[in-house]
Enzyme design. Structure first.
Site, PDB file in Angstrom:
ATOM      1  N   HIS A  25       0.539  -1.542  -0.038  1.00 17.46           N
ATOM      2  CA  HIS A  25      -0.479  -0.006  -0.380  1.00 17.46           C
ATOM      3  C   HIS A  25       0.820   1.283  -0.292  1.00 17.46           C
ATOM      4  O   HIS A  25       0.665   1.974  -1.189  1.00 17.46           O
ATOM      5  CB  HIS A  25      -0.816   0.119   1.349  1.00 17.46           C
ATOM      6  CG  HIS A  25      -2.226  -1.377   1.395  1.00 17.46           C
ATOM      7  ND1 HIS A  25      -2.269  -2.148   2.801  1.00 17.46           N
ATOM      8  CD2 HIS A  25      -3.595  -1.367   0.536  1.00 17.46           C
ATOM      9  CE1 HIS A  25      -3.520  -2.467   2.146  1.00 17.46           C
ATOM     10  NE2 HIS A  25      -3.321  -2.588   0.971  1.00 17.46           N
ATOM     11  N   LYS A  49     -18.565  -5.540   7.832  1.00 20.16           N
ATOM     12  CA  LYS A  49     -17.557  -5.464   7.752  1.00 20.16           C
ATOM     13  C   LYS A  49     -16.625  -5.490   9.390  1.00 20.16           C
ATOM     14  O   LYS A  49     -17.063  -4.171   8.986  1.00 20.16           O
ATOM     15  CB  LYS A  49     -16.521  -5.578   6.715  1.00 20.16           C
ATOM     16  CG  LYS A  49     -16.548  -6.812   5.550  1.00 20.16           C
ATOM     17  CD  LYS A  49     -15.263  -6.650   4.543  1.00 20.16           C
ATOM     18  CE  LYS A  49     -15.282  -6.793   3.555  1.00 20.16           C
ATOM     19  NZ  LYS A  49     -14.133  -6.556   2.863  1.00 20.16           N
ATOM     20  N   ARG A  98      -1.870  -6.708  -7.981  1.00 21.26           N
ATOM     21  CA  ARG A  98      -0.872  -7.555  -7.559  1.00 21.26           C
ATOM     22  C   ARG A  98      -0.940  -8.774  -8.785  1.00 21.26           C
ATOM     23  O   ARG A  98       0.224  -9.717  -8.630  1.00 21.26           O
ATOM     24  CB  ARG A  98      -0.900  -8.154  -6.163  1.00 21.26           C
ATOM     25  CG  ARG A  98      -0.761  -6.942  -5.597  1.00 21.26           C
ATOM     26  CD  ARG A  98      -1.093  -7.792  -4.280  1.00 21.26           C
ATOM     27  NE  ARG A  98      -3.110  -8.251  -4.006  1.00 21.26           N
ATOM     28  CZ  ARG A  98      -3.777  -8.392  -3.860  1.00 21.26           C
ATOM     29  NH1 ARG A  98      -3.529  -8.332  -1.543  1.00 21.26           N
ATOM     30  NH2 ARG A  98      -5.262  -8.202  -3.568  1.00 21.26           N
ATOM     31  N   SER A 135      -3.660  -7.545   3.251  1.00 23.75           N
ATOM     32  CA  SER A 135      -3.413  -7.530   4.003  1.00 23.75           C
ATOM     33  C   SER A 135      -4.670  -8.975   5.286  1.00 23.75           C
ATOM     34  O   SER A 135      -3.910  -8.924   6.483  1.00 23.75           O
ATOM     35  CB  SER A 135      -4.602  -6.543   5.059  1.00 23.75           C
ATOM     36  OG  SER A 135      -4.318  -5.038   3.957  1.00 23.75           O
TER      37      SER A 135
END
Length: 168
Positions: A25, A49, A98, A135
């Site tokens: 990040h 969440k 990614r 993460s």
């Protein structure tokens, strides 16, 4: 290159949950800061969440890890990202990629955001050193006592260590 004197600053937003922020990040944030006049790191709030870190903790952590970047500011937002962009004069969204699966998802989001608001999305390939870092993996490894020190900024490592004291 054209002079931008007197022009509105070019703002980009780097959105994410940042639960927790990783070196990947930070790499995207730093690279965006070289391209835009102002970078807004937006912690996106998903009320459905429950994160490991509260929104306030994530914002505090991001303030600490971006303190050396004078053109970066940190904010949080609940709602459509394009609404945030409209309200804050943001011209682009910067996202890291990614993998191919990231690309498939992010391309769809970029096209939808452009359709809704005209805001462009800059999809930045990750630094290969962080291509495997997410993460969720960082949290899982830390939870089981694994070493994530090289995957996250120091302040994140300290906060993870406090959340998951070493067992045994």
């Amino acid at each position: 290159m054209r002079s931008r004197e007197g022009a509105e600053p070019r703002r980009v937003v780097c959105p994410g949950s940042y639960d927790p922020a990783t070196n990947g990040h930070l790499d995207i944030i730093e690279r965006a800061a070289k391209l835009f006049d102002e970078v807004i790191v937006a912690v996106l709030v998903n009320p459905n969440k429950k994160g490991l870190f509260s929104i306030e903790e994530r914002v505090d952590i991001l303030h600490e890890i971006t303190a050396e970047l004078p053109t970066v500011r940190v904010d949080s937002w609940q709602g459509l990202l394009v609404d945030y962009c409209r309200q804050h004069g943001v011209v682009a969204i910067a996202k890291g990629l990614r993998s191919v699966s990231d690309f498939d998802y992010e391309l769809q989001m970029a096209q939808m955001n452009r359709e809704l608001s005209g805001v462009e999305t800059l999809l930045m390939p990750n630094n290969p050193a962080y291509g495997f870092v997410s993460s969720s993996l960082v949290k899982e490894i830390a939870q089981y006592g694994g070493d994530v020190k090289n995957l996250v900024p120091d302040v994140v490592f300290q906060r993870l260590s406090a959340k998951f004291p070493q067992r045994g």
